[in-house]
Design a protein around this motif. Structure first.
Motif, mmCIF file in Angstrom:
data_model
loop_
_atom_site.group_PDB
_atom_site.id
_atom_site.type_symbol
_atom_site.label_atom_id
_atom_site.label_comp_id
_atom_site.label_asym_id
_atom_site.label_seq_id
_atom_site.Cartn_x
_atom_site.Cartn_y
_atom_site.Cartn_z
ATOM 1 N N SER A 15 53.884 24.705 66.171
ATOM 2 C CA SER A 15 53.058 24.080 65.123
ATOM 3 C C SER A 15 53.185 25.133 63.995
ATOM 4 O O SER A 15 52.950 24.224 62.834
ATOM 5 C CB SER A 15 51.545 23.815 65.459
ATOM 6 O OG SER A 15 50.968 24.934 65.611
ATOM 7 N N SER B 277 54.409 31.932 65.350
ATOM 8 C CA SER B 277 55.315 30.680 65.635
ATOM 9 C C SER B 277 56.283 30.840 66.814
ATOM 10 O O SER B 277 56.891 29.846 67.189
ATOM 11 C CB SER B 277 55.891 30.324 64.302
ATOM 12 O OG SER B 277 57.277 31.147 63.810
ATOM 13 N N ASN C 227 60.332 27.440 48.560
ATOM 14 C CA ASN C 227 60.317 26.989 50.191
ATOM 15 C C ASN C 227 60.406 28.192 51.005
ATOM 16 O O ASN C 227 60.521 27.935 52.211
ATOM 17 C CB ASN C 227 61.533 26.075 50.021
ATOM 18 C CG ASN C 227 61.429 24.813 49.341
ATOM 19 O OD1 ASN C 227 60.528 24.164 49.161
ATOM 20 N ND2 ASN C 227 62.574 24.216 48.876
ATOM 21 N N GLN D 237 56.599 26.037 60.310
ATOM 22 C CA GLN D 237 56.727 25.746 58.833
ATOM 23 C C GLN D 237 56.642 27.154 58.009
ATOM 24 O O GLN D 237 56.957 27.142 56.768
ATOM 25 C CB GLN D 237 55.511 24.812 58.458
ATOM 26 C CG GLN D 237 54.352 25.394 58.246
ATOM 27 C CD GLN D 237 53.588 24.840 59.397
ATOM 28 O OE1 GLN D 237 54.038 24.880 60.704
ATOM 29 N NE2 GLN D 237 52.239 24.805 59.246
ATOM 30 N N PHE D 238 56.319 28.213 58.901
ATOM 31 C CA PHE D 238 55.781 29.438 58.301
ATOM 32 C C PHE D 238 57.371 30.398 58.164
ATOM 33 O O PHE D 238 57.427 31.444 57.849
ATOM 34 C CB PHE D 238 54.771 30.269 58.732
ATOM 35 C CG PHE D 238 53.512 29.615 58.401
ATOM 36 C CD1 PHE D 238 53.051 29.928 57.210
ATOM 37 C CD2 PHE D 238 53.002 28.708 59.153
ATOM 38 C CE1 PHE D 238 51.640 29.146 56.844
ATOM 39 C CE2 PHE D 238 51.795 28.478 59.039
ATOM 40 C CZ PHE D 238 51.001 28.453 57.605
ATOM 41 N N CYS D 239 58.448 29.825 58.765
ATOM 42 C CA CYS D 239 59.810 30.373 58.652
ATOM 43 C C CYS D 239 60.768 29.488 57.795
ATOM 44 O O CYS D 239 60.984 28.469 58.472
ATOM 45 C CB CYS D 239 60.246 30.612 60.054
ATOM 46 S SG CYS D 239 59.121 31.459 61.314
ATOM 47 N N HIS D 240 61.080 30.252 56.847
ATOM 48 C CA HIS D 240 62.235 29.160 55.843
ATOM 49 C C HIS D 240 63.308 29.931 55.632
ATOM 50 O O HIS D 240 64.003 29.340 55.094
ATOM 51 C CB HIS D 240 61.271 28.982 54.620
ATOM 52 C CG HIS D 240 60.285 28.096 54.856
ATOM 53 N ND1 HIS D 240 60.655 26.438 54.979
ATOM 54 C CD2 HIS D 240 58.879 28.041 55.006
ATOM 55 C CE1 HIS D 240 59.278 26.105 54.902
ATOM 56 N NE2 HIS D 240 58.419 26.800 54.869
#
Length: 269
Positions: free
Chosen positions: A249, A244, A106, A252-255
């Motif tokens: 949009s 981001s 993730n 989702q590339f930051c978790h």
């Protein structure tokens, strides 16, 4: 501790890609290579059934490799501008250690740890004493290490940062380096995308052996394929995470707490 099949697959793929990359570059740099400690890295990846250790912790999903020292001679004309002017027999010295966790599905951050170091050394005649001396410059790319209980540093610490090795030079000369009019200090950390061995070597080849890279890019499709593959895996999510900040949009590339626009680029607004 049994190593899971997913991790075995990742290790095998990494070993194959590293081996292929070295096969591609070595004929172009054969006359310049002094030392190339590479097989140790492959042996750690090829030992598929052995759990590896990261930060004193063993885990079946970890992978890592370490290349202790690569030494390659530099040409007379690169870099073109240098001081002392009489410095000669320059050589590029490279080391890298990188690790990852295949269970972190993730997270976009590709690594668990990264330390990519390179320095340039050469000899020169001291004008004052006539003695033969060694000149050194040093740089490193690091993944910042956060330990429990650490205070937030006052100065910016980009999670992945590139830095001129002022501290390393001071340590190497034990504080007795003759700097002349040059000021050596711990320099600001510049945010930079992470690089594994393949991207790191490509970065150095493009800077110190530009004609070699041109030949590789024009004549070796496999070289282009490897660079593109690892740019997509490593570089692309880095810039998407920063972007981001403006393009929601891409959130989702930051978790993870350390893989956000502000952690990668602390000055961002």
């Amino acid at each position: 501790m049994a190593v899971d099949e997913k991790t075995k697959k990742v290790r095998k793929e990494l070993a194959n890609d590293l081996n292929k990359y070295c096969e591609l570059i070595q004929p172009f740099l054969a006359s310049q290579i002094i030392k190339f400690d590479f097989q140790t890295a492959l042996s750690s990846l090829n030992n598929l059934n052995k759990a590896c250790c990261i930060g004193k912790v063993y885990h079946s999903s970890y992978w890592n490799y370490k290349i202790s020292q690569i030494e390659i001679k530099l040409g007379k004309d690169i870099p073109k501008k240098k001081l002392p002017k009489s410095v000669c027999d320059l050589k590029l010295i490279i080391s890298i250690e990188v690790s990852g966790d295949t269970n972190k599905t993730n997270e976009i951050d590709p690594f668990q740890s990264l330390s990519f170091n390179f320095s340039v050394k050469g000899d020169f005649i001291c004008e004052k004493t006539g003695d033969l001396k060694t000149a050194v410059t040093s740089y490193h790319l690091d993944r910042h290490i956060y330990d429990d209980g650490d205070n937030i540093p006052e100065e910016p610490h980009p999670f992945y940062h590139f830095q001129f090795g002022g501290k390393k030079l001071i340590d190497e000369f034990r504080g007795k380096i003759d700097t002349g009019e040059l000021l050596v200090l711990e320099t600001p950390r510049i945010n930079h995308y992470p690089m594994d061995f393949i991207l790191g070597m490509d970065y150095l080849i493009s800077n110190f052996y530009p004609n070699v890279r041109k030949q590789l890019m024009s004549s070796k499709q496999e070289y282009r394929r490897l660079i593109e593959k690892y740019q997509i895996k490593i570089v692309k999510p880095y810039f998407q995470a920063i972007t981001s900040n403006w393009e929601k949009s891409l959130i989702q590339f930051c978790h993870s707490p350390n893989w956000t626009p502000i952690s990668l680029y602390p000055q961002i607004i």
